[in-house]
Design a protein around this motif. Sequence first.
Motif, PDB file in Angstrom:
ATOM      1  N   ALA A  36       0.842  -1.211   0.000  1.00 42.24           N
ATOM      2  CA  ALA A  36       0.000   0.000   0.000  1.00 42.24           C
ATOM      3  C   ALA A  36       0.868   1.249   0.000  1.00 42.24           C
TER       4      ALA A  36
ATOM      5  N   GLN B 224       0.686   4.045  -2.864  1.00 44.83           N
ATOM      6  CA  GLN B 224       0.321   5.396  -2.448  1.00 44.83           C
ATOM      7  C   GLN B 224       1.414   6.413  -2.744  1.00 44.83           C
TER       8      GLN B 224
ATOM      9  N   GLY C 275      -6.301  -6.469  -1.947  1.00 49.57           N
ATOM     10  CA  GLY C 275      -6.534  -5.017  -1.911  1.00 49.57           C
ATOM     11  C   GLY C 275      -7.530  -4.584  -2.972  1.00 49.57           C
TER      12      GLY C 275
ATOM     13  N   ASN D 102     -10.935  -5.334  -1.733  1.00 55.83           N
ATOM     14  CA  ASN D 102     -11.312  -4.429  -0.649  1.00 55.83           C
ATOM     15  C   ASN D 102     -11.350  -2.964  -1.086  1.00 55.83           C
TER      16      ASN D 102
ATOM     17  N   LYS E 169      -9.080  -0.958  -2.286  1.00 56.43           N
ATOM     18  CA  LYS E 169      -7.950  -0.110  -1.896  1.00 56.43           C
ATOM     19  C   LYS E 169      -7.252   0.479  -3.123  1.00 56.43           C
ATOM     20  N   TRP E 170      -7.281  -0.227  -4.249  1.00 50.16           N
ATOM     21  CA  TRP E 170      -6.728   0.226  -5.517  1.00 50.16           C
ATOM     22  C   TRP E 170      -7.488  -0.429  -6.639  1.00 50.16           C
TER      23      TRP E 170
END
Length: 152
Positions: free
Chosen positions: A81, A85, A125, A128, A130-131
Amino acid sequence: MDGTSNPASPAPAPAPTDTSIAVSDDETAGSKEQATQETKPSAKGHHARTTRKSKFDEPAKSWQHYIRKEFAKLSLPQAVASVIQSQPEAVLGVPEIVNMLFVDATPQAARNDARNRVSNVLSIGLKNDKWYRAKKGQYSLSREVAEASIAS
């Protein structure tokens, strides 16, 4: 009988010409033990001669040993992450993420295992939210960037 020796009887054995002193079995066993103790190396693993271990004798280090220092205290999902990010407007492939997370001297077997684990983290991810997935094996923090990558 006339005093002559009987040819059927054995002649007395000649005296040994060896000048050594005859020793009992107990004495020879003790001296053998003493001789063996004198030639053995001293205790606690000190050897007279050192031997090199083959690199095949050592267990292979796992992928965790090769993660870069800046990610060493993070879990793998946190590290992945962090990498994504750090470049929110970029599309990053699995090999790029692995290269950012692990040192260049990572052996191929450990690198393959790391790549598989990073791929699993990226997949989870994605589920979920996230990306976002761009093309196969490529991810981005931005939905727009991921969709633009797919369209191109």
